[in-house]
Write a protein that holds these residues in place. Structure first.
Motif, mmCIF file in Angstrom:
data_model
loop_
_atom_site.group_PDB
_atom_site.id
_atom_site.type_symbol
_atom_site.label_atom_id
_atom_site.label_comp_id
_atom_site.label_asym_id
_atom_site.label_seq_id
_atom_site.Cartn_x
_atom_site.Cartn_y
_atom_site.Cartn_z
ATOM 1 N N ASP A 56 0.828 -1.159 -0.175
ATOM 2 C CA ASP A 56 0.158 0.071 0.111
ATOM 3 C C ASP A 56 0.971 1.360 -0.019
ATOM 4 N N SER A 57 1.676 1.324 1.046
ATOM 5 C CA SER A 57 2.733 2.605 1.131
ATOM 6 C C SER A 57 3.806 2.119 1.760
ATOM 7 N N THR A 58 5.137 2.182 1.069
ATOM 8 C CA THR A 58 6.209 2.067 1.918
ATOM 9 C C THR A 58 6.518 2.557 3.109
ATOM 10 N N ASN A 59 6.149 3.764 3.297
ATOM 11 C CA ASN A 59 5.933 4.715 4.623
ATOM 12 C C ASN A 59 5.459 3.888 5.664
ATOM 13 N N GLY A 86 0.043 5.052 -2.199
ATOM 14 C CA GLY A 86 1.285 5.686 -1.677
ATOM 15 C C GLY A 86 0.746 7.131 -1.147
ATOM 16 N N ARG A 87 1.553 7.467 -0.283
ATOM 17 C CA ARG A 87 0.955 8.773 0.735
ATOM 18 C C ARG A 87 1.952 10.085 0.299
ATOM 19 N N GLY A 88 1.315 11.052 -0.106
ATOM 20 C CA GLY A 88 1.893 12.360 -0.115
ATOM 21 C C GLY A 88 1.654 13.244 1.047
ATOM 22 N N LEU A 100 -2.700 11.664 -2.211
ATOM 23 C CA LEU A 100 -2.167 10.442 -2.902
ATOM 24 C C LEU A 100 -0.945 10.587 -3.472
ATOM 25 N N TRP A 101 -0.086 9.578 -3.621
ATOM 26 C CA TRP A 101 1.116 9.732 -4.418
ATOM 27 C C TRP A 101 0.884 8.681 -5.569
ATOM 28 N N HIS A 102 0.916 9.124 -6.740
ATOM 29 C CA HIS A 102 0.888 8.308 -7.972
ATOM 30 C C HIS A 102 1.859 7.431 -8.072
ATOM 31 N N ILE A 146 10.836 5.230 -8.304
ATOM 32 C CA ILE A 146 11.508 4.768 -6.986
ATOM 33 C C ILE A 146 10.357 5.047 -5.796
ATOM 34 N N TYR A 147 10.104 4.165 -5.102
ATOM 35 C CA TYR A 147 9.158 4.414 -3.644
ATOM 36 C C TYR A 147 10.087 3.782 -2.684
ATOM 37 N N MET A 148 10.564 4.611 -1.731
ATOM 38 C CA MET A 148 11.598 4.000 -0.725
ATOM 39 C C MET A 148 11.485 4.685 0.542
ATOM 40 N N SER A 149 11.489 4.036 1.607
ATOM 41 C CA SER A 149 11.345 4.477 2.996
ATOM 42 C C SER A 149 12.409 4.137 3.625
ATOM 43 N N ILE A 150 12.925 4.876 4.677
ATOM 44 C CA ILE A 150 13.927 4.729 5.343
ATOM 45 C C ILE A 150 13.823 4.796 6.790
ATOM 46 N N LYS A 156 9.176 21.346 -13.370
ATOM 47 C CA LYS A 156 8.003 20.409 -12.901
ATOM 48 C C LYS A 156 8.676 19.400 -11.615
ATOM 49 N N LYS A 157 7.710 18.971 -11.076
ATOM 50 C CA LYS A 157 8.174 17.982 -9.843
ATOM 51 C C LYS A 157 8.323 16.519 -10.405
ATOM 52 N N VAL A 158 9.383 16.360 -9.981
ATOM 53 C CA VAL A 158 9.777 14.821 -10.316
ATOM 54 C C VAL A 158 9.831 13.878 -9.007
ATOM 55 N N ILE A 203 9.154 14.152 -0.608
ATOM 56 C CA ILE A 203 9.678 13.634 0.444
ATOM 57 C C ILE A 203 8.649 13.636 1.540
ATOM 58 N N LEU A 204 8.324 12.415 2.175
ATOM 59 C CA LEU A 204 7.355 12.568 3.380
ATOM 60 C C LEU A 204 7.908 12.031 4.471
ATOM 61 N N SER A 205 8.465 12.895 5.518
ATOM 62 C CA SER A 205 9.145 12.455 6.763
ATOM 63 C C SER A 205 8.042 12.293 7.817
ATOM 64 N N GLY A 221 10.367 8.951 3.628
ATOM 65 C CA GLY A 221 9.879 8.201 2.587
ATOM 66 C C GLY A 221 10.002 9.511 1.385
ATOM 67 N N VAL A 222 10.498 8.666 0.125
ATOM 68 C CA VAL A 222 11.060 9.398 -0.920
ATOM 69 C C VAL A 222 10.233 8.666 -2.169
ATOM 70 N N GLY A 223 9.478 9.622 -2.827
ATOM 71 C CA GLY A 223 9.082 9.022 -4.404
ATOM 72 C C GLY A 223 9.756 9.860 -5.257
#
Ligand code: BTN
Length: 256
Positions: free
Chosen positions: A14-17, A42-44, A49-51, A58-62, A114-116, A119-121, A136-138
């Motif tokens: 659902d969401s890596t975060n 994915g959450r923004g 919603l993060w498409h 890349i969908y990554m959470s640390i 444009k936005k590429v 980040i969602l902390s 979290g970074v998309g």
């Protein structure tokens, strides 16, 4: 390299975060990363919603577990991540990346920026102490026009669209981790000024007239000139009245 020593790869989540939060709650160590090929929810920022289409981006959470008291401010953590990720993208792809306050990763594409990436902390506290933080970074890496919902095409793009070449996602992830390790150490060493300096250098927002939507108890749009950020990463807006307003969180539109 502490960040990235333990890695969890998923086909779909659902969401890596959200998943990283659940792993952190189970005790997964500092530096664990979660990477997914696709997100179904994915959450923004601000509950958006993060498409997240499959196998392109890349969908990554640390998971970060700073020592007690070492991390004074979550906004600075997010600015640090924006600095680290923009540096890594430039290093790996040669595409210059700028930031829109607070942490939108922007590239020049077509006729405009444009936005590429975003980040969602998120963080969990026990009492007053930070138990863990999640970055979290998309990043839209290889998406093409057809992969975006039509309403996003005006404002969003991918690295590939800005450079006309396919980009190796695994190689880019390695670059993101190297850069994040370096800049995270800078933050823990208390060298905030280096992060703020670099953020200012790549900022697209400072010096511009902006409209900021602030979503506090009473949402409002505030217009002014983006003068600077303060040591905590808040935006300093010069209002038409001459007053300076400090903004903690909001959505910025560049007016000109
Ligand atoms: C933004 O609104 O700009 C922040 C977007 C953050 C999206 C990333 S994708 C990986 C991680 N998992 C999520 O659910 N969100 C973040």
């Amino acid at each position: 390299m502490e960040i990235g020593r333990k890695r969890v790869f998923l086909d779909s989540i659902d969401s890596t975060n959200s998943y990283a939060i659940s792993l952190a709650e189970k005790g997964y160590p500092h530096g664990t990363i979660v990477v997914a090929d696709k997100q179904t929810a994915g959450r923004g920022r601000h509950g958006r919603l993060w498409h997240s289409p499959p196998k392109k981006n890349i969908y990554m959470s640390i998971i970060l577990r700073p020592h007690r008291g070492a991390l004074r401010n979550l906004s600075l953590l997010t600015l640090m991540a924006a600095v680290a990720f923009s540096e890594a993208i430039k290093f790996k792809t040669s595409i210059p990346v700028r930031v829109k306050w607070p942490n939108d990763l922007m590239v020049f594409c077509g006729r405009d920026f444009k936005k590429v990436g975003g980040i969602l902390s998120e963080a969990r506290f026990i009492g007053g102490d930070l138990e863990f933080a999640i970055i979290g970074v998309g990043i839209n890496v290889n998406s093409l026009d057809a992969d975006f919902p039509p309403d996003l095409l005006n404002s969003a793009a991918s690295l590939r669209m800005a450079s006309a070449g396919d980009i190796d996602r695994d190689d880019l992830i390695e670059g993101l981790l190297v850069s994040l390790n370096k800049w995270y150490d800078t933050l823990l060493d208390g060298q905030d000024h280096l992060i703020l300096k670099r953020w200012r250098e790549i900022s697209l927002t400072l010096g511009r007239d902006v409209a900021v939507t602030v979503r506090e108890a009473h949402p409002e749009v505030i217009k002014g000139m983006a003068m600077d950020i303060d040591n905590e990463g808040r935006l300093l807006l010069s209002l038409p009245s001459g007053r300076i307003k400090r903004i903690e969180s909001g959505d910025v539109v560049h007016l000109r």
